[in-house]
Design a protein around this motif. Structure first.
Motif, PDB file in Angstrom:
ATOM      1  N   HIS A 130       0.849  -1.210   0.000  1.00 41.02           N
ATOM      2  CA  HIS A 130       0.000   0.000   0.000  1.00 41.02           C
ATOM      3  C   HIS A 130       0.873   1.245   0.000  1.00 41.02           C
ATOM      4  N   ASN A 131       1.862   1.266   0.879  1.00 36.42           N
ATOM      5  CA  ASN A 131       2.686   2.468   1.018  1.00 36.42           C
ATOM      6  C   ASN A 131       3.591   2.694  -0.191  1.00 36.42           C
ATOM      7  N   ALA A 132       3.948   1.635  -0.894  1.00 32.66           N
ATOM      8  CA  ALA A 132       4.729   1.803  -2.130  1.00 32.66           C
ATOM      9  C   ALA A 132       3.890   2.575  -3.155  1.00 32.66           C
ATOM     10  N   ILE A 133       2.629   2.191  -3.296  1.00 31.09           N
ATOM     11  CA  ILE A 133       1.733   2.897  -4.214  1.00 31.09           C
ATOM     12  C   ILE A 133       1.425   4.293  -3.673  1.00 31.09           C
ATOM     13  N   TRP A 134       1.182   4.391  -2.383  1.00 34.88           N
ATOM     14  CA  TRP A 134       0.906   5.677  -1.717  1.00 34.88           C
ATOM     15  C   TRP A 134       2.056   6.649  -1.978  1.00 34.88           C
ATOM     16  N   ASN A 135       3.288   6.157  -1.904  1.00 33.97           N
ATOM     17  CA  ASN A 135       4.461   7.003  -2.183  1.00 33.97           C
ATOM     18  C   ASN A 135       4.521   7.421  -3.649  1.00 33.97           C
ATOM     19  N   LEU A 136       4.188   6.508  -4.561  1.00 35.30           N
ATOM     20  CA  LEU A 136       4.164   6.858  -5.978  1.00 35.30           C
ATOM     21  C   LEU A 136       3.131   7.957  -6.251  1.00 35.30           C
ATOM     22  N   ASN A 137       2.086   7.987  -5.431  1.00 39.15           N
ATOM     23  CA  ASN A 137       1.039   9.007  -5.547  1.00 39.15           C
ATOM     24  C   ASN A 137       1.384  10.273  -4.756  1.00 39.15           C
ATOM     25  N   ASN A 138       2.591  10.320  -4.193  1.00 44.23           N
ATOM     26  CA  ASN A 138       2.993  11.448  -3.341  1.00 44.23           C
ATOM     27  C   ASN A 138       2.016  11.654  -2.192  1.00 44.23           C
ATOM     28  N   GLY A 139       1.623  10.557  -1.551  1.00 47.17           N
ATOM     29  CA  GLY A 139       0.654  10.606  -0.466  1.00 47.17           C
ATOM     30  C   GLY A 139       1.095  11.464   0.708  1.00 47.17           C
ATOM     31  N   THR A 140       0.129  12.127   1.295  1.00 50.49           N
ATOM     32  CA  THR A 140       0.390  12.938   2.489  1.00 50.49           C
ATOM     33  C   THR A 140      -0.514  12.518   3.642  1.00 50.49           C
ATOM     34  N   VAL A 141      -1.640  11.885   3.344  1.00 49.29           N
ATOM     35  CA  VAL A 141      -2.590  11.439   4.355  1.00 49.29           C
ATOM     36  C   VAL A 141      -2.978  10.006   4.032  1.00 49.29           C
ATOM     37  N   GLY A 142      -3.073   9.163   5.052  1.00 44.13           N
ATOM     38  CA  GLY A 142      -3.565   7.811   4.838  1.00 44.13           C
ATOM     39  C   GLY A 142      -2.501   6.753   4.679  1.00 44.13           C
ATOM     40  N   LYS A 143      -1.290   7.020   5.153  1.00 39.99           N
ATOM     41  CA  LYS A 143      -0.235   6.009   5.091  1.00 39.99           C
ATOM     42  C   LYS A 143      -0.653   4.800   5.937  1.00 39.99           C
ATOM     43  N   ALA A 144      -0.429   3.601   5.406  1.00 40.99           N
ATOM     44  CA  ALA A 144      -0.772   2.390   6.145  1.00 40.99           C
ATOM     45  C   ALA A 144       0.136   2.253   7.355  1.00 40.99           C
ATOM     46  N   THR A 145      -0.486   1.896   8.478  1.00 36.91           N
ATOM     47  CA  THR A 145       0.257   1.757   9.736  1.00 36.91           C
ATOM     48  C   THR A 145       0.246   0.330  10.253  1.00 36.91           C
TER      49      THR A 145
END
Length: 178
Positions: free
Chosen positions: A147-162
C-alpha cells in the motif's frame, strides 16, 4: 443586553468552529474502517467500489467493462489507473487513518491487472507486478508496505498504512463498505 449579544456571538463562533472541526474528522479520527467519499486520482465515476460479486463481474463482462466496473480496456490502462486499482484493493487489508476509496481484492481483478501489464508500457510496472504476483499467490504479509509503495508513488500525504487488519477487522471493513 450588549453582554448577551456578545456571549451569543461567541457561542455561535464556538459551535460553528466545533462543527467545522468535527466535519473535518478532527474530533473523531478515523480508525481506518471507513472509506471517505471521494474520487480516485483518475476521477472514476463509473467504477464500482466496495465489494463485488461474481454476478457483478459477469455483468461487467457483458457490458464490456473491466473487473473494476469501468470501460477502460486493458490495453488503454494508464499509470494512474493501475495505481488506483492496486491502492483501492489494498485498503481492504491495511490500517490507515484515511481511505479515500475501496475496491474489493478479488482474484479476477488481480489476474486481469497482471495480464494487462503485458499490454501497456508503464514507468513503475515492476512495482505493480511484484505486488500483484504476491497477492495472486495469497501472500499479504507485507500488504501495508505494498500500500505504502503505491501511496508514495502518488505522493501521499494522508492515509499512510500503519499496519495490517486482522481477518476479523478485514471482514468487518468489507461488510461495512459494500
Amino acid at each position: 443586553m450588549k453582554k448577551m449579544i456578545v456571549f451569543s456571538l461567541i457561542g455561535l463562533l464556538i459551535v460553528g468552529g466545533g462543527v467545522m472541526w468535527y466535519a473535518q474528522g478532527e474530533l473523531m479520527p478515523s480508525n481506518g474502517n471507513e472509506v471517505e467519499t471521494a474520487k480516485n486520482s483518475h476521477g472514476a465515476q463509473g467504477a464500482v467500489s466496495g465489494a463485488v460479486t461474481e454476478e457483478d463481474l459477469e455483468t461487467f463482462e457483458e457490458e464490456g467493462k473491466n473487473p473494476f466496473g469501468e470501460t477502460i480496456p486493458a490495453d488503454k490502462l494508464s499509470e494512474d489507473n493501475v495505481k488506483d486499482y492496486i491502492h483501492g484493493m489494498s485498503h481492504q487489508k491495511v490500517k490507515a487513518k484515511k481511505k479515500w476509496y475501496f475496491y474489493e481484492m478479488h482474484p479476477e481483478r488481480i489476474t486481469w491487472l497482471l495480464e494487462s501489464l503485458d499490454q501497456v508500457e508503464l514507468k513503475h510496472e515492476d512495482v505493480y507486478k511484484r505486488i500483484l504476483q504476491k497477492w495472486q499467490a495469497g501472500n499479504f504479509d507485507t500488504v501495508d508496505d505494498d500500500h505504502n509503495a503505491i501511496w508514495n508513488l502518488n505522493n501521499g500525504t494522508v492515509g499512510k498504512a500503519t499496519g495490517i487488519l486482522s481477518p476479523e477487522e478485514e471482514k468487518k471493513f468489507v461488510e461495512k463498505n459494500k
